[in-house]
Design a protein around this motif. Sequence first.
Motif, PDB file in Angstrom:
ATOM      1  N   PHE A 236       0.837  -1.207   0.000  1.00 54.21           N
ATOM      2  CA  PHE A 236       0.000   0.000   0.000  1.00 54.21           C
ATOM      3  C   PHE A 236       0.867   1.251   0.000  1.00 54.21           C
ATOM      4  O   PHE A 236       0.648   2.169  -0.792  1.00 54.21           O
ATOM      5  CB  PHE A 236      -0.907  -0.010   1.236  1.00 54.21           C
ATOM      6  CG  PHE A 236      -2.043   0.963   1.165  1.00 54.21           C
ATOM      7  CD1 PHE A 236      -3.328   0.521   0.861  1.00 54.21           C
ATOM      8  CD2 PHE A 236      -1.860   2.313   1.392  1.00 54.21           C
ATOM      9  CE1 PHE A 236      -4.392   1.417   0.792  1.00 54.21           C
ATOM     10  CE2 PHE A 236      -2.899   3.215   1.321  1.00 54.21           C
ATOM     11  CZ  PHE A 236      -4.172   2.765   1.022  1.00 54.21           C
ATOM     12  N   ALA A 237       1.873   1.278   0.876  1.00 59.61           N
ATOM     13  CA  ALA A 237       2.731   2.459   0.982  1.00 59.61           C
ATOM     14  C   ALA A 237       3.565   2.675  -0.277  1.00 59.61           C
ATOM     15  O   ALA A 237       3.930   3.813  -0.595  1.00 59.61           O
ATOM     16  CB  ALA A 237       3.650   2.321   2.197  1.00 59.61           C
ATOM     17  N   GLY A 238       3.850   1.607  -1.016  1.00 63.65           N
ATOM     18  CA  GLY A 238       4.647   1.721  -2.229  1.00 63.65           C
ATOM     19  C   GLY A 238       3.841   1.935  -3.492  1.00 63.65           C
ATOM     20  O   GLY A 238       4.409   1.971  -4.588  1.00 63.65           O
ATOM     21  N   ARG A 239       2.531   2.072  -3.354  1.00 57.93           N
ATOM     22  CA  ARG A 239       1.654   2.260  -4.514  1.00 57.93           C
ATOM     23  C   ARG A 239       1.131   3.692  -4.509  1.00 57.93           C
ATOM     24  O   ARG A 239       0.199   4.029  -3.771  1.00 57.93           O
ATOM     25  CB  ARG A 239       0.491   1.265  -4.424  1.00 57.93           C
ATOM     26  CG  ARG A 239      -0.343   1.140  -5.673  1.00 57.93           C
ATOM     27  CD  ARG A 239       0.384   0.391  -6.753  1.00 57.93           C
ATOM     28  NE  ARG A 239      -0.530   0.016  -7.826  1.00 57.93           N
ATOM     29  CZ  ARG A 239      -0.134  -0.407  -8.997  1.00 57.93           C
ATOM     30  NH1 ARG A 239       1.161  -0.514  -9.237  1.00 57.93           N
ATOM     31  NH2 ARG A 239      -0.999  -0.738  -9.916  1.00 57.93           N
ATOM     32  N   PRO A 240       1.725   4.618  -5.291  1.00 55.96           N
ATOM     33  CA  PRO A 240       1.356   6.036  -5.203  1.00 55.96           C
ATOM     34  C   PRO A 240      -0.136   6.299  -5.374  1.00 55.96           C
ATOM     35  O   PRO A 240      -0.692   7.169  -4.698  1.00 55.96           O
ATOM     36  CB  PRO A 240       2.169   6.679  -6.336  1.00 55.96           C
ATOM     37  CG  PRO A 240       3.347   5.780  -6.504  1.00 55.96           C
ATOM     38  CD  PRO A 240       2.826   4.393  -6.238  1.00 55.96           C
ATOM     39  N   ARG A 241      -0.791   5.577  -6.266  1.00 54.99           N
ATOM     40  CA  ARG A 241      -2.209   5.871  -6.502  1.00 54.99           C
ATOM     41  C   ARG A 241      -3.057   5.501  -5.290  1.00 54.99           C
ATOM     42  O   ARG A 241      -4.041   6.169  -4.985  1.00 54.99           O
ATOM     43  CB  ARG A 241      -2.707   5.157  -7.760  1.00 54.99           C
ATOM     44  CG  ARG A 241      -2.729   3.648  -7.684  1.00 54.99           C
ATOM     45  CD  ARG A 241      -3.121   3.029  -9.002  1.00 54.99           C
ATOM     46  NE  ARG A 241      -4.295   3.658  -9.594  1.00 54.99           N
ATOM     47  CZ  ARG A 241      -4.949   3.151 -10.630  1.00 54.99           C
ATOM     48  NH1 ARG A 241      -4.533   2.022 -11.179  1.00 54.99           N
ATOM     49  NH2 ARG A 241      -6.004   3.752 -11.118  1.00 54.99           N
ATOM     50  N   LEU A 242      -2.675   4.442  -4.558  1.00 55.55           N
ATOM     51  CA  LEU A 242      -3.408   4.085  -3.349  1.00 55.55           C
ATOM     52  C   LEU A 242      -3.152   5.093  -2.233  1.00 55.55           C
ATOM     53  O   LEU A 242      -4.059   5.433  -1.462  1.00 55.55           O
ATOM     54  CB  LEU A 242      -3.030   2.670  -2.891  1.00 55.55           C
ATOM     55  CG  LEU A 242      -3.411   1.533  -3.834  1.00 55.55           C
ATOM     56  CD1 LEU A 242      -3.010   0.193  -3.237  1.00 55.55           C
ATOM     57  CD2 LEU A 242      -4.913   1.544  -4.144  1.00 55.55           C
ATOM     58  N   VAL A 243      -1.916   5.574  -2.134  1.00 54.65           N
ATOM     59  CA  VAL A 243      -1.603   6.601  -1.137  1.00 54.65           C
ATOM     60  C   VAL A 243      -2.382   7.878  -1.445  1.00 54.65           C
ATOM     61  O   VAL A 243      -2.940   8.518  -0.547  1.00 54.65           O
ATOM     62  CB  VAL A 243      -0.090   6.880  -1.103  1.00 54.65           C
ATOM     63  CG1 VAL A 243       0.228   8.054  -0.186  1.00 54.65           C
ATOM     64  CG2 VAL A 243       0.677   5.637  -0.646  1.00 54.65           C
ATOM     65  N   ALA A 244      -2.442   8.253  -2.733  1.00 53.12           N
ATOM     66  CA  ALA A 244      -3.198   9.439  -3.121  1.00 53.12           C
ATOM     67  C   ALA A 244      -4.681   9.261  -2.833  1.00 53.12           C
ATOM     68  O   ALA A 244      -5.357  10.189  -2.365  1.00 53.12           O
ATOM     69  CB  ALA A 244      -2.981   9.725  -4.612  1.00 53.12           C
ATOM     70  N   LEU A 245      -5.198   8.063  -3.098  1.00 49.75           N
ATOM     71  CA  LEU A 245      -6.603   7.782  -2.815  1.00 49.75           C
ATOM     72  C   LEU A 245      -6.883   7.915  -1.326  1.00 49.75           C
ATOM     73  O   LEU A 245      -7.907   8.492  -0.910  1.00 49.75           O
ATOM     74  CB  LEU A 245      -6.949   6.371  -3.300  1.00 49.75           C
ATOM     75  CG  LEU A 245      -8.382   5.892  -3.058  1.00 49.75           C
ATOM     76  CD1 LEU A 245      -9.376   6.766  -3.820  1.00 49.75           C
ATOM     77  CD2 LEU A 245      -8.537   4.429  -3.468  1.00 49.75           C
ATOM     78  N   ALA A 246      -5.976   7.385  -0.495  1.00 48.87           N
ATOM     79  CA  ALA A 246      -6.159   7.485   0.952  1.00 48.87           C
ATOM     80  C   ALA A 246      -6.109   8.937   1.412  1.00 48.87           C
ATOM     81  O   ALA A 246      -6.890   9.350   2.281  1.00 48.87           O
ATOM     82  CB  ALA A 246      -5.093   6.655   1.671  1.00 48.87           C
ATOM     83  N   ALA A 247      -5.207   9.727   0.834  1.00 49.21           N
ATOM     84  CA  ALA A 247      -5.061  11.122   1.246  1.00 49.21           C
ATOM     85  C   ALA A 247      -6.322  11.923   0.956  1.00 49.21           C
ATOM     86  O   ALA A 247      -6.849  12.619   1.838  1.00 49.21           O
ATOM     87  CB  ALA A 247      -3.853  11.751   0.540  1.00 49.21           C
ATOM     88  N   ILE A 248      -6.846  11.819  -0.271  1.00 52.95           N
ATOM     89  CA  ILE A 248      -8.020  12.629  -0.612  1.00 52.95           C
ATOM     90  C   ILE A 248      -9.265  12.120   0.099  1.00 52.95           C
ATOM     91  O   ILE A 248     -10.118  12.904   0.532  1.00 52.95           O
ATOM     92  CB  ILE A 248      -8.224  12.671  -2.152  1.00 52.95           C
ATOM     93  CG1 ILE A 248      -9.275  13.718  -2.519  1.00 52.95           C
ATOM     94  CG2 ILE A 248      -8.611  11.319  -2.696  1.00 52.95           C
ATOM     95  CD1 ILE A 248      -8.889  15.132  -2.144  1.00 52.95           C
TER      96      ILE A 248
END
Length: 443
Positions: A236-248
């Motif tokens: 999860f932490a290494g997948r930028p799109r998932l991190v971005a999804l979590a942030a927004i």
Amino acid sequence: MSAPASTPPETRRSPWRSLRHPSMRWWSLANLVSNAGTWMQLTVQNLLVLQVTGSAAMTGLSLAVQAGPGLLLGLVGGAAVDAWPRKLTAALSQAALGLVAFVTAALVAFDMLNVTTLLVLAAVTGVIATVDAPATALLGNDLVPTRDVPSAIALGSAVHSVGRLAGTALAGGTVVLFGTAAAFVANGLSFAFVAAVIPFLRLVDHTAETDAPAAAPAPRPAARVSADPREGLRFFAGRPRLVALAAITGLSAIFGRNYTLTLAVLVTGPLAAGAGAFGTVSTALAIGGIVGALLAGMLQRPSVRLVAAMAGAGAVLQIAAGLSPSLALLILLVIPMAMVESVSDTAGTTVLQTDPPPHMRGRVLGVWRSLSTGWGLIGPPAIGLLMELAGARAALVIGGLVIAGAAGAGLLAHGRRATRPAEVPALAPVPAAARPAELSAVA
């Protein structure tokens, strides 16, 4: 992504296209029954806690105890879903939740329920849910081809809304006619019905699909050798799109979406209306949510960009709602607010459940459960404090500005990455045919 030639275009984009699959029809019926039973129980549960404890604080504590395992054990629950057969896991977790409901009903019927037992039952329910939630979510997606997953998720959202309305409506009559314990019995039976349906569901082999999305997940290993929860966190932490999804999504959950709190204060405070008026606003939110679910079912390739765009649009509407001078205008605004929220939720859930490789999806959902539980616990007190300090209108406006700013910055950064030309080393010319025209999109 192309649908089979024999499928008419209008059918390929229909929000109900997932219902073409018999197993999804049975699964939707089972979920409708389950949601109705759950909301029957939830409608009377808080009143029961108040009746047993006589304390509003204890009611809040029981809810926190039930939510706690999702925060602490989400990774472990997701790992269990990856390690065990999906249908078996979902059937056992549903049966276990039904057993808890039956035990609660028996304790209520024989007047044996006390504070300690209540907290224990709440904790047990929370632990089971850490496995049940990702198992049932992924099982539903396994019943349809990848192209129909957005439809399946949107259908699930609509079923949830209908089940909520039905369960809430049935709860009052059930308690009056048969007593409080009957609501727990009904919920137990609804879980038993789902558990009985699961063995007959037929799963779709997604590895055999030829029209998968362009950014297809990595192939699944031939055999699972482990389901280490830490692998899910690292992925999860290494997948930028998932991190971005979590942030927004996290920002939206904390600074927006707490409409049962913010709009209640706005309606009864600055707009000087009563509880009945807030009921009308709540109805408008429900209507918008259902319409949004229908629109979301037409999605073909949801993306993090779409989630960010919807979050930004919802934030602008939230700002307008905070500045609304009248109840009538507020009601007109909350319908599209709920619509974009529903579309955003469906798009985000689709990305979350289809982006990781199949053998990692349970753990990714486990990470998400821990994160969402965290911001779900932070959001209400944070926005409540903001309203205490600045007022309901300012809280809605400030929250909307935070979300809109973050969504806009993310979309702008993505656009710059997508249009930036690839760098070619000066000393090592690359043939023109091999040079990428542009960088691929992250989301």
